[in-house]
Motif scaffolding. Structure first.
Motif, PDB file in Angstrom:
ATOM      1  N   ASP A 219      25.921  35.605 -50.750  1.00 56.68           N
ATOM      2  CA  ASP A 219      27.231  36.218 -50.600  1.00 56.68           C
ATOM      3  C   ASP A 219      27.667  36.996 -51.842  1.00 56.68           C
ATOM      4  OD1 ASP A 219      27.863  35.400 -47.929  1.00 56.68           O
ATOM      5  OD2 ASP A 219      28.018  33.365 -48.697  1.00 56.68           O
ATOM      6  N   TRP A 220      26.837  37.049 -52.868  1.00 61.06           N
ATOM      7  CA  TRP A 220      27.081  37.988 -53.963  1.00 61.06           C
ATOM      8  C   TRP A 220      26.309  39.288 -53.727  1.00 61.06           C
ATOM      9  CZ3 TRP A 220      24.760  40.461 -58.308  1.00 61.06           C
ATOM     10  CH2 TRP A 220      25.687  40.987 -59.212  1.00 61.06           C
ATOM     11  N   ASP A 295      39.169  40.074 -56.502  1.00 63.43           N
ATOM     12  CA  ASP A 295      37.829  40.050 -57.087  1.00 63.43           C
ATOM     13  C   ASP A 295      36.822  40.604 -56.082  1.00 63.43           C
ATOM     14  OD1 ASP A 295      35.516  39.535 -58.476  1.00 63.43           O
ATOM     15  OD2 ASP A 295      36.018  37.449 -58.950  1.00 63.43           O
ATOM     16  N   LEU A 296      36.285  41.796 -56.364  1.00 64.04           N
ATOM     17  CA  LEU A 296      35.233  42.366 -55.535  1.00 64.04           C
ATOM     18  C   LEU A 296      33.873  42.223 -56.202  1.00 64.04           C
ATOM     19  CD1 LEU A 296      36.915  45.566 -54.080  1.00 64.04           C
ATOM     20  CD2 LEU A 296      36.410  43.403 -52.942  1.00 64.04           C
ATOM     21  N   LYS A 299      33.011  37.858 -54.493  1.00 63.62           N
ATOM     22  CA  LYS A 299      33.949  37.998 -53.381  1.00 63.62           C
ATOM     23  C   LYS A 299      34.594  36.656 -53.017  1.00 63.62           C
ATOM     24  CE  LYS A 299      30.738  40.296 -53.022  1.00 63.62           C
ATOM     25  NZ  LYS A 299      29.833  40.866 -54.076  1.00 63.62           N
ATOM     26  N   SER A 553      36.956  37.624 -46.105  1.00 61.03           N
ATOM     27  CA  SER A 553      37.067  36.844 -47.339  1.00 61.03           C
ATOM     28  C   SER A 553      38.193  35.820 -47.259  1.00 61.03           C
ATOM     29  CB  SER A 553      37.299  37.772 -48.526  1.00 61.03           C
ATOM     30  OG  SER A 553      38.381  38.649 -48.286  1.00 61.03           O
ATOM     31  N   MET A 576      31.235  49.771 -51.137  1.00 63.78           N
ATOM     32  CA  MET A 576      30.672  48.436 -51.301  1.00 63.78           C
ATOM     33  C   MET A 576      29.287  48.261 -50.692  1.00 63.78           C
ATOM     34  SD  MET A 576      32.594  46.371 -53.089  1.00 63.78           S
ATOM     35  CE  MET A 576      31.922  44.787 -52.597  1.00 63.78           C
ATOM     36  N   ASP A 621      40.973  49.881 -54.882  1.00 63.16           N
ATOM     37  CA  ASP A 621      40.157  48.711 -55.161  1.00 63.16           C
ATOM     38  C   ASP A 621      39.600  48.764 -56.578  1.00 63.16           C
ATOM     39  OD1 ASP A 621      40.404  47.377 -52.746  1.00 63.16           O
ATOM     40  OD2 ASP A 621      38.786  48.529 -51.818  1.00 63.16           O
ATOM     41  N   PRO A 624      33.620  46.853 -58.656  1.00 69.00           N
ATOM     42  CA  PRO A 624      32.954  45.616 -59.076  1.00 69.00           C
ATOM     43  C   PRO A 624      31.882  45.882 -60.117  1.00 69.00           C
ATOM     44  CG  PRO A 624      32.177  46.282 -56.925  1.00 69.00           C
ATOM     45  CD  PRO A 624      33.289  47.216 -57.277  1.00 69.00           C
TER      46      PRO A 624
END
Length: 629
Positions: A219-220, A295-296, A299, A553, A576, A621, A624
């Motif tokens: 999931d990262w 936090d992107l 997540k 999320s 993203m 946004d 990241p």
């Protein structure tokens, strides 16, 4: 009560009046006091055998542990931060790195943990992940070597593993000064591994404090079958932090990670090994989780699925800020240090200070405006199924508690859509997305947990990526994307005791703010080819309808009365996720599409009309970064 507590009268610890080193800790007003001199603290380095030989040199891999502890004959508990960053990008807002004096003893201990906690009777141990800095072995990006790097140190503190005076050879060193009680703390990669270690159930780990931490490395790098743009692979991430030995000897480990991370977003056994959630039932350590809503990088789905999997019997605390990938020391400093102090006193020294009976959750509702809640999830939270319902404007409709008539709505993915473009102008037709909104709320509505979208979609091509957003439409002042919600100032504040080579002073911060008309409160991404399985994608047949459920999320967000809660469904998120091979037109079957939202409060039952006006001020946004860089 542990050794070192020599007498208690009216809540005060009484220390005999004699010219001897102070007791290990002294409690006044419910907290330990700074009775030890940091200048006199014992500093040492050991290398702990982690029970693996991933660099295949015939010698057990050893991790370097730099320790600073009070000069006392009493045993003390240990605060551990295990990290890959100590010799590279550093730790904290000022990128502090370890340093060593002319005798080779550790001199600079990054962050304030040593300055603040050692005078209060704690040892601090900073561990170099295997394959980084002064450790041997291989860096394996959240894998078994990194988990072993933390677990073996706790085992050593409890006489179950061996430490040495050197990275190879040397003599064994027992931890005779340790009570065996340990905490693990850390932000980002560091905090991620605290959860991996806790999931082993290792005895002696009393608490973990994961800050902006990964609970599943899939999931990262990935999200329900789609790969994140710019996040690379486990192999490329590790390459920036490996030491010379790891670069020379760890090709097999790198190859395993490369093979196990296919670009198509499949969930493989390599990802499973790095999924700490699946073993979270083993957690016995109290959990204090800290996360940023915006936090992107890591997540927010990570913290929600972690807390949901940890046994309900495990004591917990949760802080949620409006920031991005930021440490609480830099967004709520005084309250953070005081709370962390009481938390460690409670779980490492058994000080009955009541922190475990206080509200579990503290959420930043407005900029620097915090609200506490007794438990997580909040009492009264119910998963409510809501339905997109078509309206008089194409692609714009209602988000309703009752389904509407059979209808479809379509959008075209042009490969360049962004969240800002998707959520703007929600009252008019857009070729890029569809939007469904409640009526203006008559009372506050709290969204608390992980939402799940089930979408019935028909693509026009053989590849299709989807994005979904829950949006709060209404005016507000929020932390801005600038600096991930903070600005670093020129002034400093000091936290603990300074000593030569290691000061306790850090630059202050303040919020960066923006006035907005719309805020994304949860988001998710998916590859429609993984509609049936995350492990095995299936080619899509153009013109065929597929049904897929995917996660948004984790959030804890209150949509105020007068605002609207909306669901936006769109194609690929170019900010993203990687672009599909062919850009589709997607038709959404509304009658078969639902979203399950964890709600506290009752959404409007009436069918919503279009919003009164389109938002003109949308918070951009945060871009990241690579974990904590």
């Amino acid at each position: 009560m542990l050794a070192g507590l020599v007498g208690v009268v009216s809540g005060l610890v009484v220390v005999p009046a004699r010219a001897e080193p102070p007791a290990a800790f002294v409690v006044e007003n419910g907290v330990t006091q700074p009775v030890h001199s940091l200048a006199d603290a014992v500093r040492e380095s050991v290398w702990v055998d982690i029970g693996l030989d991933l660099d295949t040199n015939g010698v057990g891999d050893r991790v370097a542990v730099d320790i600073i502890r009070p000069d006392t004959t009493e045993r003390v508990p240990v605060i551990i931060d295990a990290s890959p960053y100590y010799a590279t990008s550093g730790r904290g807002n000022e990128s502090e790195r370890k340093s060593y004096d002319s005798a080779g003893l550790p001199l600079k201990f990054p962050l304030y943990y040593d300055n603040y906690f050692v005078p209060r009777g704690y040892a601090v141990a900073l561990v170099d992940f295997s394959g980084t800095s002064r450790s041997t072995g291989c860096l394996d990006t959240g894998g078994r070597s990194e988990v072993a790097s933390g677990k073996a140190v706790i085992d050593w503190l409890n006489n179950r593993a061996t430490a040495y005076t050197a990275p190879s050879g040397g003599t064994s060193v027992p931890a005779t000064w340790s009570t065996g009680a340990a905490a693990m703390i850390g932000k980002s990669w560091d905090g991620s591994v605290t959860q991996g270690v806790a999931a082993t159930g290792v005895e002696g780990l009393r608490t973990i404090v994961p800050i902006a931490a990964i609970s599943s490395w899939y999931d990262w790098f990935r999200a329900d079958g789609v790969s994140f743009r710019g996040f690379g692979t486990p192999t490329s991430l590790a390459s920036g932090f490996e030491n010379t030995n790891a670069r020379a000897r760890c090709a097999a480990v790198r190859q395993d990670m490369t093979t196990g991370a296919p670009g198509n977003g499949d969930y493989t056994p390599m990802w499973q090994q790095r999924d700490y959630v699946r073993n979270a039932a083993n957690v016995r350590a109290a959990v204090f989780s800290v996360n940023g809503r915006a936090d992107l990088n890591v997540k927010p789905v990570n913290w929600g699925q972690w807390l949901a999997a940890v046994p309900a019997s495990v004591p917990r605390k949760l802080w949620l800020s409006q920031t991005g990938h930021i440490d609480p020391f830099d967004f709520r400093r005084a309250e953070w240090v005081a709370t962390l102090h009481r938390w460690f006193d409670r779980w490492l020294l058994d000080v009955q200070n009541g922190i475990d009976t206080e509200p579990q959750v503290s959420v930043e509702r407005g900029v620097n405006q915090w609200t506490d809640t007794a438990t997580w999830p909040p009492s009264g939270t119910t998963a409510r199924t809501m339905h997109p319902v078509s309206g008089p404007v194409a692609g714009v409709g209602a988000l309703s508690v009752t389904p509407g008539s059979p209808a479809t709505s379509s959008f075209t993915d042009n490969g360049s859509g962004t969240p800002t473009s998707y959520i703007s102008s929600p009252t008019v037709t857009s070729a890029r997305r569809v939007v469904y909104s409640t009526a203006p709320l008559t009372a506050d509505l709290r969204v608390a947990g992980i939402s799940r979208l089930t979408v019935a979609a028909t693509p026009s091509t053989s590849t299709a990526h989807l994005s979904a957003y829950l949006v709060d439409y209404g005016p507000a002042t929020a932390r801005s994307a600038t600096g991930e919600g903070i600005r670093t100032l020129s002034t400093e504040s000091c936290w603990g005791e300074s000593r030569p080579g290691d000061d306790a002073c850090y630059r202050d911060t303040e919020p960066t703010t923006a006035t907005v008309d719309a805020q994304i409160i949860a988001r998710g991404w998916a590859d429609l080819a993984n509609h049936a399985s995350l492990t095995t994608p299936r080619p899509l047949t153009p013109g065929t309808k597929y049904t897929m459920t995917f996660r948004l999320s984790t959030t804890d967000w209150t949509v105020p009365a007068g605002h609207r809660l909306a669901l936006v469904i769109a194609g690929n998120d170019s900010s993203m996720t990687t672009t599909p091979g062919q850009l589709p037109r997607v038709t959404v079957n509304l009658a078969e599409t639902t979203i399950q939202i964890p709600l506290q409060g009752t959404p409007p039952r009436a069918t919503a009309t279009t919003a009164d006006r389109s938002p003109t001020r949308i918070r951009p946004d945060i871009t990241p970064g690579r974990l904590d860089n």
